[in-house]
Design an enzyme around this catalytic site. Sequence first.
Site, PDB file in Angstrom:
ATOM      1  NE  ARG A  59      17.314  35.434  26.418  1.00 48.61           N
ATOM      2  CZ  ARG A  59      18.378  36.088  26.838  1.00 48.61           C
ATOM      3  NH1 ARG A  59      18.246  37.176  27.539  1.00 48.61           N
ATOM      4  NH2 ARG A  59      19.591  35.677  26.555  1.00 48.61           N
ATOM      5  CE  LYS A 161      35.679  25.380  29.359  1.00 45.92           C
ATOM      6  NZ  LYS A 161      35.537  25.741  27.947  1.00 45.92           N
ATOM      7  CG  ASP A 190      36.808  19.759  32.127  1.00 41.29           C
ATOM      8  OD1 ASP A 190      36.978  19.240  30.998  1.00 41.29           O
ATOM      9  OD2 ASP A 190      37.607  20.581  32.607  1.00 41.29           O
ATOM     10  CG  HIS A 191      34.192  18.436  26.592  1.00 39.48           C
ATOM     11  ND1 HIS A 191      34.515  19.761  26.679  1.00 39.48           N
ATOM     12  CD2 HIS A 191      34.846  17.982  25.491  1.00 39.48           C
ATOM     13  CE1 HIS A 191      35.320  20.086  25.694  1.00 39.48           C
ATOM     14  NE2 HIS A 191      35.545  19.033  24.946  1.00 39.48           N
ATOM     15  CE  LYS A 195      38.231  15.846  24.782  1.00 38.58           C
ATOM     16  NZ  LYS A 195      37.602  15.844  23.469  1.00 38.58           N
ATOM     17  CD  GLU A 229      40.600  24.097  20.245  1.00 40.41           C
ATOM     18  OE1 GLU A 229      39.496  23.714  19.857  1.00 40.41           O
ATOM     19  OE2 GLU A 229      40.765  25.082  20.983  1.00 40.41           O
ATOM     20  CG  ASP A 248      37.824  28.292  25.858  1.00 39.06           C
ATOM     21  OD1 ASP A 248      36.720  27.940  26.323  1.00 39.06           O
ATOM     22  OD2 ASP A 248      38.165  28.088  24.678  1.00 39.06           O
ATOM     23  CG  HIS A 253      39.101  21.465  28.698  1.00 43.11           C
ATOM     24  ND1 HIS A 253      37.946  21.109  29.342  1.00 43.11           N
ATOM     25  CD2 HIS A 253      38.714  22.189  27.620  1.00 43.11           C
ATOM     26  CE1 HIS A 253      36.906  21.598  28.678  1.00 43.11           C
ATOM     27  NE2 HIS A 253      37.347  22.265  27.626  1.00 43.11           N
TER      28      HIS A 253
HETATM   29  C1  BG6 Z   1      35.754  23.905  24.780  1.00 39.81           C
HETATM   30  C2  BG6 Z   1      36.301  25.274  24.485  1.00 39.81           C
HETATM   31  O1  BG6 Z   1      35.581  23.738  26.163  1.00 39.81           O
HETATM   32  O2  BG6 Z   1      36.676  22.929  24.308  1.00 39.81           O
HETATM   33  C3  BG6 Z   1      36.567  25.439  23.001  1.00 39.81           C
HETATM   34  O3  BG6 Z   1      35.367  26.253  24.924  1.00 39.81           O
HETATM   35  C4  BG6 Z   1      37.438  24.317  22.490  1.00 39.81           C
HETATM   36  O4  BG6 Z   1      37.185  26.694  22.739  1.00 39.81           O
HETATM   37  C5  BG6 Z   1      36.886  22.972  22.915  1.00 39.81           C
HETATM   38  O5  BG6 Z   1      37.458  24.412  21.070  1.00 39.81           O
HETATM   39  C6  BG6 Z   1      37.847  21.850  22.582  1.00 39.81           C
HETATM   40  O6  BG6 Z   1      37.234  20.617  22.835  1.00 39.81           O
HETATM   41  P1  BG6 Z   1      37.696  19.312  22.071  1.00 39.81           P
HETATM   42  O7  BG6 Z   1      36.888  18.224  22.675  1.00 39.81           O
HETATM   43  O8  BG6 Z   1      37.398  19.539  20.617  1.00 39.81           O
HETATM   44  O9  BG6 Z   1      39.168  19.181  22.305  1.00 39.81           O
END
Ligand code: BG6
Length: 502
Positions: A59, A161, A190-191, A195, A229, A248, A253
């Site tokens: 936007r 996600k 889903d990143h 990894k 984290e 989240d 994950h």
């Molecule tokens: C994201 C979450 O999907 O993953 C975040 O929305 C989180 O809250 C993050 O901090 C963590 O990813 P990574 O790769 O740093 O472990």
Amino acid sequence: MHDNPLLEGLDRDRRAPPCVLVVYGASGDLTSRKIMPAIERLHRQRQLPGAFAVVGTARTEMDDDDFQKACLRSVPDAAAGWDELVKGFRYVAGDYTATETFDRLKEVLAEVDEQRGTSGNRVHYLATVPSLFDDIARALGREGMHEPRFDGSFVRIVCEKPYGRDLASARELDDAMHSAFAEDQIYRIDHYLGKETVQNTLALRFANSFFEPLWSRQHIDHVQVTVAESVGVGTRAGFYETAGALRDIVQNHVLQVLAVCAMEPPATLDATGVRDEKVKALRAIRPWDPVDVVDHVVRAQYDSGWAEGEQVKGYRSEQGVDPSSTTETYVALKLEIDNWRWAGVPFYVRTGKRLPKRVTEVAFTLKAVPHLPFTTRDSRGLSPNALVLRIQPDEGITLRFGAKVPGGSFEVRDVLMDFSYGASFLQDTPDAYERLLLDAMVGDPTLFIRTDEVEQAWQICDPILEAWNDPSYPVATYEAGSWGPKEADLLLQRDGRRWRTP
Ligand code: BG6
């Protein structure tokens, strides 16, 4: 090509075909923090085709020039040729509910095809706030942008996600997606699956004969999955207040990592082979009845404390957080997998913000030996054997076992045997987004989540969310910088176990 078909698909000498990456939410945080740096690395490694461009849309009012400058700013130490590549990037400002936005996009995409030779191939990447995913998917369908522009060209859609807020909304989103796209065009990201160390779990389990014989209820006492984290909610309170740690991190994950660890060996490592086995593992996880959730799930929020060397606020005092919020920044839960391999082996999961450090690991603790021939005194430093998959930040694998302490006595104690990625492979580990973007361009959905996996993961989380709707459900607290609330310790103590300190 590999001799071993199981390693097929992990080939990294790949190049994307000619295509345009259309990024929705192009003025946002994800684009500058993750997507642009990943594209630059693909460019650096010559994995992008000559015929490639990004078309950003959002936007925010910007022109091509502003967007290109923003892309350059996102990657300060870019490789040679990046400036040239970015000069071909385009931008379309507009609202996703307005037809004009998509008309303009089509015009720009046709121009890019003409100028860069991108052959009508598109990867639409939804990097917006999740509430816009439906609108964009439906608009792409309405405007005919889900269909290949030419015979033989491809159109794919990558969706960030969270995929829904619960099972019902995930199904609604899926309806919107499927109203335009076929399942094989949809790449749900889903990143964590991107990894290296999560993928290495497949190699560890299925390329070796050491581990798999131990990988079951016969030898494993319990499993602990930790996604910790040290950061707090930061500037994301708006999003986080509506999400919480379960949505989240756990729904996606954690359950994906767990599925990779718990699944049966696939016959091949292709998308169907891997995803069929993952979904079977997810299906075997017992969803708790809402009335039993309180015995198996702890939700908590961080209180003030010390983290990353400074004094920090509690969650409820963070900017943008409701002072009476019940949103969890920490979850600990016990899961049971009802199948032959895992019956009776608890999987304990914990994830939280403002924990002492950033660390993700899966620890398998083996059963104790049936009889210790050492004196209690000689074996007091001995714990059951453990195998720890260190997913981040210090990527590798640790084996913990007992060894004799040198000297005249027969004292035995724990020692560690370490495999470290950094030491064994000298090349840089690719970032998750780099791998996944390339996969989406190449058309390999193995590391993306299929619709049945999403649904199954919500089947596990929904009863927990339902139980939490009860205003009397406790919200425990933990000091920022600690390993979580005492209630989480009790969860394991009840079973005669304790959390590891990673
Ligand atoms: C994201 C979450 O999907 O993953 C975040 O929305 C989180 O809250 C993050 O901090 C963590 O990813 P990574 O790769 O740093 O472990």
